[in-house]
Design a protein around this motif. Structure first.
Motif, PDB file in Angstrom:
ATOM      1  N   TYR A 174     -10.014   2.078   0.777  1.00 44.03           N
ATOM      2  CA  TYR A 174      -8.992   2.837   1.508  1.00 44.03           C
ATOM      3  C   TYR A 174      -7.618   2.210   1.263  1.00 44.03           C
ATOM      4  O   TYR A 174      -7.482   0.983   1.292  1.00 44.03           O
ATOM      5  CB  TYR A 174      -9.259   2.821   3.019  1.00 44.03           C
ATOM      6  N   VAL A 175      -6.642   3.061   1.054  1.00 41.02           N
ATOM      7  CA  VAL A 175      -5.249   2.630   0.969  1.00 41.02           C
ATOM      8  C   VAL A 175      -4.527   3.225   2.176  1.00 41.02           C
ATOM      9  O   VAL A 175      -4.416   4.444   2.305  1.00 41.02           O
ATOM     10  CB  VAL A 175      -4.578   3.088  -0.342  1.00 41.02           C
ATOM     11  N   VAL A 176      -4.047   2.347   3.054  1.00 42.51           N
ATOM     12  CA  VAL A 176      -3.414   2.788   4.296  1.00 42.51           C
ATOM     13  C   VAL A 176      -1.946   2.372   4.255  1.00 42.51           C
ATOM     14  O   VAL A 176      -1.610   1.203   4.436  1.00 42.51           O
ATOM     15  CB  VAL A 176      -4.105   2.182   5.532  1.00 42.51           C
ATOM     16  N   GLY A 177      -1.088   3.329   3.999  1.00 38.96           N
ATOM     17  CA  GLY A 177       0.335   3.041   3.924  1.00 38.96           C
ATOM     18  C   GLY A 177       0.985   2.888   5.291  1.00 38.96           C
ATOM     19  O   GLY A 177       0.324   2.929   6.332  1.00 38.96           O
ATOM     20  N   THR A 178       2.292   2.744   5.281  1.00 36.81           N
ATOM     21  CA  THR A 178       3.055   2.518   6.507  1.00 36.81           C
ATOM     22  C   THR A 178       2.806   3.583   7.562  1.00 36.81           C
ATOM     23  O   THR A 178       2.748   3.292   8.756  1.00 36.81           O
ATOM     24  CB  THR A 178       4.561   2.483   6.178  1.00 36.81           C
ATOM     25  N   PHE A 179       2.637   4.815   7.136  1.00 37.68           N
ATOM     26  CA  PHE A 179       2.522   5.917   8.078  1.00 37.68           C
ATOM     27  C   PHE A 179       1.071   6.361   8.301  1.00 37.68           C
ATOM     28  O   PHE A 179       0.832   7.389   8.922  1.00 37.68           O
ATOM     29  CB  PHE A 179       3.351   7.103   7.582  1.00 37.68           C
ATOM     30  N   GLY A 180       0.115   5.571   7.780  1.00 39.99           N
ATOM     31  CA  GLY A 180      -1.280   5.992   7.880  1.00 39.99           C
ATOM     32  C   GLY A 180      -2.130   5.177   8.827  1.00 39.99           C
ATOM     33  O   GLY A 180      -3.343   5.386   8.907  1.00 39.99           O
ATOM     34  N   LYS A 181      -1.522   4.276   9.583  1.00 41.37           N
ATOM     35  CA  LYS A 181      -2.317   3.375  10.425  1.00 41.37           C
ATOM     36  C   LYS A 181      -3.070   4.110  11.536  1.00 41.37           C
ATOM     37  O   LYS A 181      -4.061   3.594  12.048  1.00 41.37           O
ATOM     38  CB  LYS A 181      -1.421   2.276  11.005  1.00 41.37           C
ATOM     39  N   TYR A 182      -2.604   5.284  11.900  1.00 37.75           N
ATOM     40  CA  TYR A 182      -3.306   6.043  12.939  1.00 37.75           C
ATOM     41  C   TYR A 182      -4.709   6.459  12.482  1.00 37.75           C
ATOM     42  O   TYR A 182      -5.532   6.896  13.289  1.00 37.75           O
ATOM     43  CB  TYR A 182      -2.490   7.275  13.341  1.00 37.75           C
ATOM     44  N   LYS A 183      -5.002   6.313  11.194  1.00 42.53           N
ATOM     45  CA  LYS A 183      -6.308   6.690  10.643  1.00 42.53           C
ATOM     46  C   LYS A 183      -7.350   5.576  10.786  1.00 42.53           C
ATOM     47  O   LYS A 183      -8.520   5.767  10.435  1.00 42.53           O
ATOM     48  CB  LYS A 183      -6.164   7.035   9.160  1.00 42.53           C
ATOM     49  N   PHE A 184      -6.949   4.403  11.286  1.00 46.70           N
ATOM     50  CA  PHE A 184      -7.892   3.279  11.321  1.00 46.70           C
ATOM     51  C   PHE A 184      -9.102   3.552  12.195  1.00 46.70           C
ATOM     52  O   PHE A 184     -10.214   3.108  11.885  1.00 46.70           O
ATOM     53  CB  PHE A 184      -7.186   1.996  11.771  1.00 46.70           C
ATOM     54  N   GLY A 185      -8.939   4.278  13.288  1.00 47.69           N
ATOM     55  CA  GLY A 185     -10.089   4.601  14.122  1.00 47.69           C
ATOM     56  C   GLY A 185     -11.145   5.353  13.337  1.00 47.69           C
ATOM     57  O   GLY A 185     -12.342   5.054  13.420  1.00 47.69           O
ATOM     58  N   ALA A 244       0.834  -1.206   0.000  1.00 48.55           N
ATOM     59  CA  ALA A 244       0.000   0.000   0.000  1.00 48.55           C
ATOM     60  C   ALA A 244       0.867   1.255   0.000  1.00 48.55           C
ATOM     61  O   ALA A 244       0.574   2.221  -0.707  1.00 48.55           O
ATOM     62  CB  ALA A 244      -0.917  -0.011   1.225  1.00 48.55           C
ATOM     63  N   GLU A 245       1.950   1.227   0.769  1.00 47.57           N
ATOM     64  CA  GLU A 245       2.861   2.372   0.812  1.00 47.57           C
ATOM     65  C   GLU A 245       3.562   2.557  -0.527  1.00 47.57           C
ATOM     66  O   GLU A 245       3.700   3.675  -1.031  1.00 47.57           O
ATOM     67  CB  GLU A 245       3.887   2.176   1.930  1.00 47.57           C
ATOM     68  N   ARG A 246       4.010   1.445  -1.124  1.00 52.18           N
ATOM     69  CA  ARG A 246       4.766   1.528  -2.370  1.00 52.18           C
ATOM     70  C   ARG A 246       3.904   2.047  -3.520  1.00 52.18           C
ATOM     71  O   ARG A 246       4.375   2.785  -4.382  1.00 52.18           O
ATOM     72  CB  ARG A 246       5.336   0.146  -2.727  1.00 52.18           C
ATOM     73  N   LEU A 247       2.633   1.647  -3.534  1.00 49.50           N
ATOM     74  CA  LEU A 247       1.728   2.033  -4.626  1.00 49.50           C
ATOM     75  C   LEU A 247       0.689   3.038  -4.151  1.00 49.50           C
ATOM     76  O   LEU A 247      -0.413   3.104  -4.691  1.00 49.50           O
ATOM     77  CB  LEU A 247       1.034   0.779  -5.184  1.00 49.50           C
ATOM     78  N   LEU A 248       1.054   3.813  -3.172  1.00 45.29           N
ATOM     79  CA  LEU A 248       0.118   4.683  -2.469  1.00 45.29           C
ATOM     80  C   LEU A 248      -0.741   5.537  -3.405  1.00 45.29           C
ATOM     81  O   LEU A 248      -1.956   5.613  -3.264  1.00 45.29           O
ATOM     82  CB  LEU A 248       0.899   5.597  -1.519  1.00 45.29           C
ATOM     83  N   ASP A 249      -0.123   6.162  -4.394  1.00 42.77           N
ATOM     84  CA  ASP A 249      -0.835   7.122  -5.242  1.00 42.77           C
ATOM     85  C   ASP A 249      -1.674   6.467  -6.330  1.00 42.77           C
ATOM     86  O   ASP A 249      -2.629   7.065  -6.831  1.00 42.77           O
ATOM     87  CB  ASP A 249       0.163   8.086  -5.890  1.00 42.77           C
ATOM     88  N   ASN A 250      -1.336   5.239  -6.696  1.00 44.00           N
ATOM     89  CA  ASN A 250      -1.980   4.631  -7.863  1.00 44.00           C
ATOM     90  C   ASN A 250      -2.877   3.440  -7.556  1.00 44.00           C
ATOM     91  O   ASN A 250      -3.679   3.047  -8.406  1.00 44.00           O
ATOM     92  CB  ASN A 250      -0.914   4.186  -8.875  1.00 44.00           C
ATOM     93  N   LEU A 251      -2.739   2.853  -6.369  1.00 46.55           N
ATOM     94  CA  LEU A 251      -3.456   1.606  -6.110  1.00 46.55           C
ATOM     95  C   LEU A 251      -4.970   1.762  -6.211  1.00 46.55           C
ATOM     96  O   LEU A 251      -5.655   0.974  -6.881  1.00 46.55           O
ATOM     97  CB  LEU A 251      -3.072   1.061  -4.724  1.00 46.55           C
ATOM     98  N   LYS A 252      -5.507   2.784  -5.569  1.00 39.42           N
ATOM     99  CA  LYS A 252      -6.958   2.974  -5.592  1.00 39.42           C
ATOM    100  C   LYS A 252      -7.437   3.364  -6.988  1.00 39.42           C
ATOM    101  O   LYS A 252      -8.518   2.966  -7.419  1.00 39.42           O
ATOM    102  CB  LYS A 252      -7.356   4.044  -4.564  1.00 39.42           C
ATOM    103  N   LYS A 253      -6.612   4.128  -7.710  1.00 39.64           N
ATOM    104  CA  LYS A 253      -6.978   4.526  -9.070  1.00 39.64           C
ATOM    105  C   LYS A 253      -6.999   3.319  -9.999  1.00 39.64           C
ATOM    106  O   LYS A 253      -7.913   3.159 -10.824  1.00 39.64           O
ATOM    107  CB  LYS A 253      -5.990   5.567  -9.584  1.00 39.64           C
TER     108      LYS A 253
END
Length: 453
Positions: free
Chosen positions: A113-124, A97-106
């Motif tokens: 939701y694409v949750v990269g390495t630094f986005g896990k705090y958004k799970f709540g 998810a982190e590697r393809l962050l910008d393109n995966l959802k597209k």
């Protein structure tokens, strides 16, 4: 690490009253945790995304839905017929998810939701959005890694405790520093607080985790050996249920004499160590940017075994690195003969986009890589049997942690060296340390019987 991070997300769901679905096809939320270390792992994930695209259509009663995998789609269809069109939210997290962050959802609209390495705090916030049936929102990541409060799996007697994240080594074949970021160490008070939480949950062993675990460096300058010493002291001081401590993954370059001394004087630290050799040829190691030599690795193994003869070693071995000659490949086999690893994670070089080695000349043909890997696997299988067979007849301490799948009257336990032992025993022994005499070896599993002292 992925198991630990999945468990931390699961804890968030459990805390909000969520339950595991019996089948993913009838769940409200599916989270796919991904890995980017090898291309084959990413290909499997892409296959899963295609599959869930079909599941979503069946769940929403789409007349154009296809039933490629009849049995699984039947579960989704029956759920939809019973409950009507109920959305399924799909989250992709982790390194891919982190590697393809910008393109995966597209590229894969099935992903919500694409949750990269630094986005896990958004799970709540993601969980609340699903509960309230809100439309998926865009996640904006911050370049700051946040450690979860705990990574406990419900009912487990063994669990992971992440203590650091990321890697600064930049081995030329490895994508980890690009998707995990630079090394960041967890605060000691947070680590000890999680250990206290795990003690209350009756956990008996922990594994300290990091991409480069023995490079830990606390805010106050605490080194990994010093952290280990503090944890051992804390466990004794608090009369913790935790008895055994493991750690991985270890880089041989950071496995210091100080660390070996701490291991030697602390019986809480298990005598099985995973130390990645990767190769046995110095020129290949140099081109891998491994920062240690064959001779240094061999010296490390000798020091560990001198500190305690019970030490067993697990390693990682890569064949087919670009430019690897037959003579250089033979150096892997000779290293294995010199060390006699108890087991190994063995694989052939897999080019990862964005790493220097992917652009190296003289890439080895796949057929040759597979042939070399087969030789490594055969030799390691021989060594594993030889090393484990020598232990038959010993009486050892075992953590009984699960019931055998094949016999409900039989338990499986783990040794200090992380081997598996099967023995007859009552389920009330689960979660306890028992003495077992090893009587035979069946494949890579010991068989034995309880010794009553």
């Amino acid at each position: 690490m992925n198991i630990a991070e999945s468990a931390s997300v699961e804890q968030l769901l459990i805390a909000r009253g969520w339950q595991k679905a019996e089948h993913p096809e009838e769940s409200n939320l599916v989270i796919i945790n991904t890995c980017s270390v090898r291309g084959t792992a990413e290909q499997r994930i892409l296959g899963r995304l295609g599959y869930f695209s079909g599941v979503k259509k069946v769940r929403m009663l789409d007349p154009n839905a296809k039933f490629g995998r009849i049995e699984d789609m039947k579960i989704a269809a029956e759920f939809a017929q019973k409950n009507g069109a109920v959305p399924l939210t799909l989250v992709v997290m982790g390194c891919m998810a982190e590697r393809l962050l910008d393109n995966l959802k597209k590229d894969y609209p099935v992903v919500d939701y694409v949750v990269g390495t630094f986005g896990k705090y958004k799970f709540g916030e993601i969980i609340r959005a699903v509960e309230e049936s809100r439309e998926p929102f865009q996640i904006e990541e911050e370049e700051v890694y946040t450690f979860a409060e705990n990574s406990y799996e419900q009912g487990a007697f063994s669990t992971f405790v992440p203590i650091m994240h990321g890697c600064n080594n930049f081995c030329t074949y490895c994508v980890v520093p690009y998707v995990r970021g630079r090394e960041i160490s967890r605060r000691i008070d947070q680590i000890l607080a999680e250990i206290d939480f795990l003690s209350k949950a009756n956990v008996k062993e922990i594994t300290l985790l990091g991409q480069n675990v023995n490079a830990y460096r606390g805010e106050d300058g605490t080194t990994f050996p010093q952290l280990l010493e503090k944890i051992c002291h804390h466990i004794d001081e608090t009369k913790s249920t935790i008895k055994w401590i493991r750690f991985e993954s270890s880089n041989p370059n950071d496995f210091s004499d100080e660390l070996i001394e701490v291991i030697k004087r602390n019986p809480h630290i298990c005598r099985g160590f995973h130390i990645a050799a990767q190769h046995g040829n110095n020129e290949i190691l140099r081109r891998m940017n491994r920062k240690n030599t064959r001779e240094q690795f061999l010296e490390l193994t000798k020091k560990l075994r001198s500190a305690d003869p019970k030490v067993q070693l697990i390693t990682d071995l890569m064949v087919g690195f670009p430019g690897e000659t037959e003579e250089q490949f033979q150096d892997i086999l000779s290293l294995m003969e010199d060390v006699k690893f108890e087991s190994a994670f063995m694989y052939y070089y897999n080019p990862r986009e964005g790493t220097p080695a992917a652009k190296y000349e003289n890439q080895i043909p796949l057929k040759e890589k597979k042939a070399r890997l087969a030789k490594v696997i055969d030799l390691q299988s021989k060594h594993t049997t030889e090393v484990m067979q020598k232990r038959v007849g010993e009486t050892i301490e075992v953590l009984a942690d699960i019931v055998s799948r094949n016999d409900e009257n039989e338990l499986l336990g783990k040794t200090e060296q992380n081997e598996r032992v099967a023995f007859a025993g009552d389920k009330k022994l689960l979660g306890n340390f028992v003495k077992v005499k090893i009587e035979s070896l069946n494949g890579n599993t010991f068989r034995g019987s309880i010794v009553n002292e």
